[in-house]
Design a protein around this motif. Sequence first.
Motif, short mmCIF file in Angstrom:
data_model
loop_
_atom_site.label_atom_id
_atom_site.label_comp_id
_atom_site.label_asym_id
_atom_site.label_seq_id
_atom_site.Cartn_x
_atom_site.Cartn_y
_atom_site.Cartn_z
N GLU A 33 -8.88 5.07 -4.87
CA GLU A 33 -7.53 3.39 -5.04
C GLU A 33 -8.87 2.49 -5.50
N ILE A 34 -8.10 1.72 -6.79
CA ILE A 34 -8.45 0.79 -6.74
C ILE A 34 -7.15 -0.49 -6.22
N LEU A 35 -8.16 -1.07 -5.01
CA LEU A 35 -7.49 -2.00 -4.74
C LEU A 35 -7.94 -3.70 -5.86
N ALA A 36 -6.55 -4.23 -5.98
CA ALA A 36 -7.56 -5.69 -6.62
C ALA A 36 -7.14 -6.81 -5.98
N LEU A 37 -8.23 -7.10 -5.35
CA LEU A 37 -8.60 -8.20 -4.70
C LEU A 37 -8.15 -9.73 -5.06
N MET A 38 -7.55 -10.98 -5.30
CA MET A 38 -7.04 -11.77 -5.76
C MET A 38 -6.73 -12.87 -4.69
N TYR A 201 -12.16 -3.95 -6.41
CA TYR A 201 -12.11 -4.79 -7.91
C TYR A 201 -11.71 -6.64 -7.61
N ILE A 202 -12.56 -7.36 -7.64
CA ILE A 202 -12.42 -8.62 -7.54
C ILE A 202 -12.13 -9.35 -9.37
N SER A 203 -11.30 -9.96 -9.26
CA SER A 203 -11.70 -10.50 -10.49
C SER A 203 -10.63 -11.36 -11.06
N HIS A 204 -10.83 -12.47 -11.81
CA HIS A 204 -9.54 -13.72 -11.95
C HIS A 204 -8.54 -14.05 -13.50
N ARG A 205 -9.63 -12.52 -14.08
CA ARG A 205 -8.82 -12.02 -15.43
C ARG A 205 -7.47 -10.87 -15.02
N LEU A 206 -6.52 -10.80 -14.97
CA LEU A 206 -5.02 -10.39 -15.35
C LEU A 206 -5.51 -9.32 -15.87
N GLY A 207 -5.79 -9.25 -16.98
CA GLY A 207 -6.24 -7.97 -17.88
C GLY A 207 -6.17 -6.90 -17.37
N ASP A 208 -7.45 -7.09 -16.68
CA ASP A 208 -8.89 -6.19 -15.82
C ASP A 208 -8.20 -5.53 -14.76
N LEU A 209 -6.90 -6.22 -14.25
CA LEU A 209 -6.05 -5.71 -13.16
C LEU A 209 -4.79 -5.41 -13.49
N LYS A 210 -4.51 -5.56 -14.41
CA LYS A 210 -3.36 -4.74 -15.08
C LYS A 210 -3.54 -2.98 -15.78
N ARG A 211 -4.69 -3.69 -16.14
CA ARG A 211 -5.14 -2.14 -16.56
C ARG A 211 -5.82 -0.98 -15.44
N LEU A 212 -6.23 -1.27 -14.72
CA LEU A 212 -6.83 -0.87 -13.25
C LEU A 212 -6.30 -0.55 -11.88
N ALA A 213 -5.17 -1.55 -11.39
CA ALA A 213 -5.10 -1.73 -9.76
C ALA A 213 -3.91 -0.85 -9.81
N ASP A 214 -4.11 -0.03 -8.89
CA ASP A 214 -3.53 0.65 -7.83
C ASP A 214 -2.42 -0.11 -7.07
N ARG A 215 -2.99 -1.30 -6.35
CA ARG A 215 -2.50 -2.10 -5.54
C ARG A 215 -3.17 -3.59 -5.26
N VAL A 216 -2.43 -4.78 -4.70
CA VAL A 216 -2.67 -5.69 -5.08
C VAL A 216 -2.98 -6.09 -3.76
N VAL A 224 -3.58 -13.26 4.06
CA VAL A 224 -3.14 -12.20 3.55
C VAL A 224 -1.94 -12.73 2.62
N ALA A 225 -1.23 -13.48 1.46
CA ALA A 225 -0.21 -14.46 0.90
C ALA A 225 0.90 -13.25 0.29
N ASP A 226 0.83 -12.63 0.33
CA ASP A 226 1.23 -11.21 -1.04
C ASP A 226 0.28 -9.54 -0.75
N ALA A 227 0.72 -8.44 -1.08
CA ALA A 227 0.63 -7.25 -0.76
C ALA A 227 2.02 -6.72 -1.44
N GLN A 228 0.88 -5.77 -3.02
CA GLN A 228 2.24 -4.80 -3.76
C GLN A 228 1.11 -3.75 -4.10
N ALA A 229 2.50 -3.28 -3.87
CA ALA A 229 1.93 -1.51 -4.76
C ALA A 229 2.24 -1.28 -5.84
N ALA A 230 2.14 -0.79 -7.01
CA ALA A 230 2.54 -0.25 -8.19
C ALA A 230 3.48 0.34 -8.49
#
Length: 491
Positions: A33-38, A201-216, A224-230
């Motif tokens: 799984e790829i977890l985007a940490l924003m 995966y930690i990034s400020h680039r939304l394009g990266d996260l949209k390409r890769l993330a299974d969850r955020v 934790v202010a928000d948690a989402q799955a695809a």
Amino acid sequence: MSAAPLLTLAGVAKTFGATVALQGVDLRIAAGEILALMGANGAGKSTLVSILGGATRPDQGTMRLGGESFAPVTPADSRRAGIAIVHQATDRAGCPGLTVADALVLDRFADARFPLFLSRRSVRREAASVLRQAGFDLQLDLDFGDLKPAERQLLAIARAVSAQARLLVLDEPTASLSSHEAGRLFDIIEDLRGRGLAIVYISHRLGDLKRLADRVVVLRGGRVADAQAAPIDFERAVTAMIGRPLAAAHAEARAIAGDVVLDVAGLHLGGDAAPIDFQVRQGEVVALTGPLGVGKSRLLSTLFGVHAPAAGTMRLGGRSYWPRDPAGAIAAGVAMAAEDRHRTSFVPSDWPGGTVAGTVGLPHLGRWYPHGFLVGDRESKAAQDGIERLNIRASGPQARLDTLSGGNQQKTILARWQAEPMRLLLLDEPFQGVDVGARADIVAAIRADRGVATLIATSDPEEALEVADRIFVMDRAGLSPVTKAHHASLR
């Protein structure tokens, strides 16, 4: 997600004196799984990564890895448990004097299974194997101290990929990469996910996260202010991250009718690159984008007097401009924030001047104090003005620069050059490690300064779209202007 996550955090908290870094953070990630940490700068991401890496111990909470209690005391404990971390700052991935080959196998020198006696050939053979696994190309005999930030990033990622980790943490991995290199990295990350590796995966680039993330998972103020799955609602995630809706990011291109400030004709940077012709007008923001290594940074450093061009002409304000060094460029009204701000723009934190005020005042000391005596509070006043104008989150002008987030450090560099009148502002990769909120502040400050011509080099087309009135794509064939009709092709 599998029934048994690979990594589970429950109620993790950490304070540093009066500063609360994390407050009861719960997090889980499964194998494959790829977890985007924003999170905005200062939200707690670095503290969380430091805890996972064994460099920091939490005050409260529990962690489990692979179903067993996980409480690393040192970074070595974390590595042995199967956690590999690639930090945004990669200066410590090696040191001057080591070759790329040495740096690629550095971790293995401490492994008892590694041969006691090594030859240069065996080190090169092992290093070449590391690069093959990662899918990157680097010259093995280069000195690590001569590598560019992007090359150091590739080296650190290659070393982490080869470590056979169970969990890989990537902190802003594409910040210094071209779009082509980022695409190769994405392919590698997706392949690792397919092989069962868990990735944070930690990034400020939304394009990266949209390409890769299974969850955020979004951190704000250490919680934790928000948690989402695809499918992930990134607009909601950004709102949770900065605490307010973010207006449409892309700048409306303006037709600037100001006087020509910079006029470049037939400029040849050397090698096989084609000559360059372009102009930048007063109040205009022009962006250069394109692959890594085509000469964007070389062009800006030439304009700043670091390098001499092989041929061509440069005119500043209608007059011939040929700076012998950066001091000559500054005297002519040209300012520059280089790509690697830590190496080129900061005074070491333990030296006098390693503060916000010292950073702002550094290039102006000769003008502000012509007799050599630091009297009055000119630096502090200029720094305070920058803090207020650019919304720099610092305790005050005497705050140490190394205590600021990446976005606030970059704002401080911009405040430095805005402290005195200038004609041309050169920004090389200005948004590396800068969150979307701080980036919006920087973009607003750049575009609001109608008296200055601004030239930006960025390997990220999205950043060019966000800030520029005009965009050029740079390659070995020269510069190609991008019209408004072509903007969609950059995304």
